[in-house]
Design a protein around this motif. Structure first.
Motif, PDB file in Angstrom:
ATOM      1  N   UNK A 349       0.784  -1.249   0.146  1.00  0.00           N
ATOM      2  CA  UNK A 349       0.072  -0.012   0.073  1.00  0.00           C
ATOM      3  C   UNK A 349       0.892   1.442   0.050  1.00  0.00           C
ATOM      4  N   UNK A 350       0.435   2.387  -0.614  1.00  0.00           N
ATOM      5  CA  UNK A 350       1.175   3.450  -0.800  1.00  0.00           C
ATOM      6  C   UNK A 350       0.542   4.873  -0.300  1.00  0.00           C
ATOM      7  N   UNK A 351       1.209   5.635   0.492  1.00  0.00           N
ATOM      8  CA  UNK A 351       0.847   6.843   0.647  1.00  0.00           C
ATOM      9  C   UNK A 351       1.578   7.889  -0.289  1.00  0.00           C
ATOM     10  N   UNK A 352       0.525   8.700  -0.820  1.00  0.00           N
ATOM     11  CA  UNK A 352       1.179   9.785  -1.848  1.00  0.00           C
ATOM     12  C   UNK A 352       0.806  11.127  -1.287  1.00  0.00           C
ATOM     13  N   UNK A 353       1.614  12.061  -1.711  1.00  0.00           N
ATOM     14  CA  UNK A 353       0.935  13.707  -1.522  1.00  0.00           C
ATOM     15  C   UNK A 353       0.384  14.114  -2.847  1.00  0.00           C
ATOM     16  N   UNK A 355      -0.466  16.067  -5.843  1.00  0.00           N
ATOM     17  CA  UNK A 355       0.373  16.839  -6.833  1.00  0.00           C
ATOM     18  C   UNK A 355       1.887  16.576  -6.779  1.00  0.00           C
ATOM     19  N   UNK A 356       2.408  15.522  -5.952  1.00  0.00           N
ATOM     20  CA  UNK A 356       3.778  15.297  -5.620  1.00  0.00           C
ATOM     21  C   UNK A 356       3.965  13.893  -6.653  1.00  0.00           C
ATOM     22  N   UNK A 357       5.208  13.872  -7.336  1.00  0.00           N
ATOM     23  CA  UNK A 357       5.384  12.490  -7.863  1.00  0.00           C
ATOM     24  C   UNK A 357       5.676  11.280  -7.113  1.00  0.00           C
ATOM     25  N   UNK A 358       5.333  10.203  -7.513  1.00  0.00           N
ATOM     26  CA  UNK A 358       5.664   9.127  -6.904  1.00  0.00           C
ATOM     27  C   UNK A 358       6.041   7.766  -7.747  1.00  0.00           C
ATOM     28  N   UNK A 383      -6.790   7.596 -14.240  1.00  0.00           N
ATOM     29  CA  UNK A 383      -6.584   7.612 -15.606  1.00  0.00           C
ATOM     30  C   UNK A 383      -5.906   8.744 -16.247  1.00  0.00           C
ATOM     31  N   UNK A 384      -4.793   8.391 -16.876  1.00  0.00           N
ATOM     32  CA  UNK A 384      -4.055   9.542 -17.301  1.00  0.00           C
ATOM     33  C   UNK A 384      -3.020  10.222 -16.299  1.00  0.00           C
ATOM     34  N   UNK A 385      -3.082   9.887 -15.283  1.00  0.00           N
ATOM     35  CA  UNK A 385      -2.352  10.299 -14.093  1.00  0.00           C
ATOM     36  C   UNK A 385      -1.168   9.464 -13.734  1.00  0.00           C
ATOM     37  N   UNK A 386      -1.455   8.119 -13.854  1.00  0.00           N
ATOM     38  CA  UNK A 386      -0.542   7.149 -13.654  1.00  0.00           C
ATOM     39  C   UNK A 386       0.049   6.080 -14.793  1.00  0.00           C
ATOM     40  N   UNK A 387       1.153   5.776 -14.924  1.00  0.00           N
ATOM     41  CA  UNK A 387       1.482   4.807 -15.980  1.00  0.00           C
ATOM     42  C   UNK A 387       2.120   3.709 -15.290  1.00  0.00           C
ATOM     43  N   UNK A 388       1.994   2.387 -16.252  1.00  0.00           N
ATOM     44  CA  UNK A 388       2.403   1.153 -15.882  1.00  0.00           C
ATOM     45  C   UNK A 388       3.336   0.523 -16.911  1.00  0.00           C
ATOM     46  N   UNK A 391       8.073  -3.534 -16.822  1.00  0.00           N
ATOM     47  CA  UNK A 391       8.194  -4.342 -15.848  1.00  0.00           C
ATOM     48  C   UNK A 391       7.379  -4.256 -14.455  1.00  0.00           C
ATOM     49  N   UNK A 392       6.263  -3.615 -14.580  1.00  0.00           N
ATOM     50  CA  UNK A 392       5.565  -3.525 -13.461  1.00  0.00           C
ATOM     51  C   UNK A 392       5.633  -2.250 -12.524  1.00  0.00           C
ATOM     52  N   UNK A 393       6.291  -1.501 -12.848  1.00  0.00           N
ATOM     53  CA  UNK A 393       6.689  -0.113 -12.110  1.00  0.00           C
ATOM     54  C   UNK A 393       5.514   0.598 -12.377  1.00  0.00           C
ATOM     55  N   UNK A 394       4.865   1.159 -11.488  1.00  0.00           N
ATOM     56  CA  UNK A 394       3.814   2.292 -11.633  1.00  0.00           C
ATOM     57  C   UNK A 394       4.344   3.542 -11.207  1.00  0.00           C
ATOM     58  N   UNK A 395       4.116   4.580 -11.817  1.00  0.00           N
ATOM     59  CA  UNK A 395       4.709   5.931 -11.503  1.00  0.00           C
ATOM     60  C   UNK A 395       3.654   6.996 -11.789  1.00  0.00           C
ATOM     61  N   UNK A 396       3.978   8.171 -11.303  1.00  0.00           N
ATOM     62  CA  UNK A 396       2.930   9.407 -11.463  1.00  0.00           C
ATOM     63  C   UNK A 396       3.742  10.431 -11.395  1.00  0.00           C
ATOM     64  N   UNK A 397       3.738  11.567 -12.309  1.00  0.00           N
ATOM     65  CA  UNK A 397       4.764  12.807 -12.495  1.00  0.00           C
ATOM     66  C   UNK A 397       4.471  13.800 -11.446  1.00  0.00           C
TER      67      UNK A 397
END
Length: 714
Positions: A349-353, A355-358, A383-388, A391-397
């Motif tokens: 599980x992930x905690x994000x802030x 508008x901050x990248x993760x 949708x449009x905010x995260x990418x996969x 290799x299974x890594x998920x990110x958001x700018x």
């Protein structure tokens, strides 16, 4: 947002707050709610408005308190709200009455119930009247001719026509979509294709039109499926992702094995498309391709042995390349002894802030070869905010627009060892928490009496005869923490400073009859991981009278209010008419762009500078103007922005902009401020000259009375 039908209707993202005024935080409590809404929908459209963002504790138990239609209470079943997330669904619009629907939303936060009047507005537009057609309603054009800015081939056009006895049209617009920038419509209803944009992909584009058939806003309507434009080409590119694959050798341990690639992406027309294997090295007949989909596969009992690599060349035919186009070595297949099955497929599980990248990675003990990952039932706000990635890594700018809240993310992983009916799925919770540094605006307002302030650029005029020190604006902001300010001079204004804590601007030097342009950066949480910044352009006009060159007794002042013309480069438009004082006979007053044209890029890749600067945006636009007129470019010429420079050739429609000789409004022509598919996002400041003797003012009095600010959001 999802489309129910293949209809291209105008969707416009609009930042709307929980009060009646846009973008203002007006709630006096610590809790405020924001919806990203949409306007201008048609009668055959459905959609989803994303959950709101908010300041304060997480809201729950959302309800639609009531709906107003044109400010009258209305009972409809066309809007549904998700009680947990606050997302709003629009459905069954075919019988909805026309008008502006305003929704009041209630929710709970930290034990308190809140109700927000007019949280968002939705404009249900009527269809256009019968009797309006587009002729022809289908166009076919070659992609190569469209993207080549210098192609001599004339592109096809279509004309909106009406039954003259039935209806007349006073305003034409193309409904906005992901691809509307590639097309244009004139003030007379001529639909055209914008040339020279290499980002256009071959395909069929269906346009809707937004038409005004009377003198008032109430006469606007949507013309759905008005025209289909087929941009055709031979196969241009073929991409497999990934472009490599592994096949497990058949053995006593492995048993029977198979392989199947992903479906490739084809750039080119899909009519009559056929895929074939042109060549395999080393040669084998065990690797085959689906002629309709392009999927490469290997069936059981293949007999291929570990250690062998095969490269595949694919031939693709379509209706515009009957012999086909070869794409060499577009895929590689590696035969291996063993492919490890998927195991330990989990995410924490992930905690994000906000508008901050993760970045989110698979757990370290994950195992598996040749794994394909894909999202399952991804929540619409993500949708449009995260990418996969592969290799299974998920990110958001940084700067993502994911609303505060909890989201369940599901990822499916498959490989050749997976059971098709029982794939491996990992599920985890993403929690986006409020960013204490998040804020939405910095506003300086204006001293021109323009309101509401948020609809106008931050602009100030130094009155005729007043010192620069008479104007020293201080901003307002909705930031909840302290903010630091920085200022960058863009045009004029050397020596200008800003108070780092308050944002108060103290002007340096702005020449008389010129404009100063500055970029103010406000940052909250500077130097921390949750740092958040907003950039705000601020403009100044140092107004002074200037004697007419032909009559020194005429002390002329030209003032546009606003003097910052905010214009969409795709749509173009007309500025306000200026206030002109000091000329004895306005029938003999002339005004025209003349020289010292400077473009300053705010965002994007265009080069700042003048037309004579290498690779500047203006040099590219001067080149395009010359190409369209069939002349050699002259980087010292006023003609691309001049009325008088185009009189003899009657080529005002080819200009980037010009000043109307009757009203003195600046007319920006649509789709002229674009190069290589990228629209202008910045400002242009150019010298304007005037005369009071009725002549071409090429040698007239020199002033800088207006700034053109380009942004596709306007």
């Amino acid at each position: 947002m999802k489309w129910k039908q293949y209809l291209i209707i105008l969707w416009v993202s609009l930042f709307v707050t929980t009060a009646c005024e846009k973008t203002e935080v007006v709630d006096s409590t610590d809790f405020t709610l924001y919806y990203t809404g949409m306007t201008d929908i048609g009668p055959s459209m459905t959609g989803v408005i994303n959950p709101p963002s908010y300041i304060g504790a997480a809201p729950t138990d959302f309800k639609i308190a009531h709906v107003m239609l044109d400010d009258v209470t209305h009972s409809v079943n066309n809007f549904e709200i998700d009680s947990e997330t606050g997302s709003i669904s629009i459905k069954e619009t075919s019988d909805m009455p026309v008008g502006v629907y305003k929704l009041t939303i209630s929710c709970s936060s930290n034990g308190t119930r809140y109700e927000f009047k007019d949280a968002l507005a939705i404009n249900m537009m009527k269809p256009v009247p019968d009797g309006i057609t587009v002729t022809p309603n289908k166009l076919t054009v070659s992609w190569a001719d469209v993207v080549d800015a210098s192609s001599p081939i004339e592109l096809p056009t279509a004309q909106v026509t009406t039954d003259d006895d039935h209806v007349s049209i006073t305003k034409y617009e193309i409904a906005r979509s992901d691809f509307s920038k590639y097309f244009a419509i004139s003030s007379s209803g001529l639909i055209s294709i914008v040339r020279g944009d290499a980002s256009l992909s071959p395909g069929k584009y269906v346009l809707a039109l937004k038409l005004t058939t009377g003198a008032s806003k109430e006469d606007e309507g949507i013309f759905e499926n008005a025209i289909e434009i087929d941009v055709t080409s031979e196969p241009l590119a073929l991409t497999y992702t990934p472009a490599q694959g592994k096949l497990e050798e058949e053995s006593e341990l492995s048993g029977k094995t198979t392989f199947r690639s992903n479906t490739p992406a084809l750039k080119g027309s899909t009519e009559g498309v056929q895929y074939a294997i042109k060549n395999i090295l080393p040669a084998t007949d065990k690797i085959i391709i689906n002629p309709q989909t392009g999927v490469i596969s290997v069936a059981e009992n293949h007999g291929l042995t570990a250690g062998q690599k095969y490269t595949v060349t694919v031939n693709v035919k379509n209706a515009y390349a009957t012999e086909g186009v070869d794409f060499e070595d577009v895929f590689e297949l590696d035969v291996v002894e063993y492919i490890e099955p998927i195991a330990n497929f989990t995410y924490q599980n992930v905690d994000a802030i906000q508008a901050v990248a993760f970045d989110i990675s698979l757990d370290d003990d994950f195992k598996g070869d040749e794994v394909r990952f894909e999202f399952l039932d991804l929540p619409s706000p993500l949708q449009g905010n995260i990418t996969l990635d592969h290799v299974g890594n998920i990110s958001s700018p940084k700067g993502n627009t994911i609303p505060i809240g909890n989201y369940t993310i599901k990822v499916k992983a498959t490989n050749p060892k997976s059971e098709e009916a029982n794939p491996t799925i990992a599920s985890f919770t993403l929690t986006v928490r409020a960013n204490p540094n998040y804020f939405t605006y910095v506003r300086y307002g204006n001293n021109l009496g323009l309101s509401p302030a948020e609809n106008y650029a931050n602009q100030f005029r130094i009155a005729v005869g007043a010192p620069l020190s008479s104007v020293s604006p201080t901003p307002t902001t909705d930031a909840k923490v302290s903010v630091t300010y920085e200022i960058q001079g863009i045009h004029q204004g050397s020596g200008t400073t800003i108070d780092i804590n308050t944002g108060k601007i103290t002007l340096g030097n702005i020449a008389a009859r010129n404009c100063g342009v500055f970029m103010v950066t406000a940052t909250a949480g500077k130097g921390t991981p949750s740092e958040y910044s907003i950039q705000t352009p601020v403009f100044f006009h140092n107004s002074e009278a200037l004697a007419s060159p032909s009559n020194a007794s005429e002390m002329v002042v030209v003032e546009y209010s606003p003097f910052v013309f905010q214009v969409n480069p795709g749509a173009g438009g007309r500025s306000i008419q200026p206030n002109i004082n000091g000329a004895n006979n306005m029938s003999r007053f002339t005004l025209d762009y003349r020289r010292n044209f400077n473009y300053y890029n705010f965002f994007g890749t265009h080069g700042s500078g003048q037309p004579n600067g290498a690779n500047t945006f203006l040099q590219n636009l001067w080149n395009t103007y010359a190409q369209n007129r069939g002349i050699n470019p002259n980087y010292g010429s006023r003609d691309p922005l001049s009325y008088f420079g185009n009189v003899s050739s009657n080529t005002h429609h080819q200009t980037l902009a010009y000043i109307d000789p009757n009203t003195f409004q600046v007319i920006v022509n649509p789709n002229k401020w674009t190069y290589n598919g990228e629209a202008a996002n910045g400002v242009m400041v150019g010298q304007v000259t005037f005369e009071t003797n009725g002549n071409d003012p090429a040698s007239g009095g020199q002033i800088f009375p207006i700034v053109l600010w380009f942004d596709s959001k306007f």
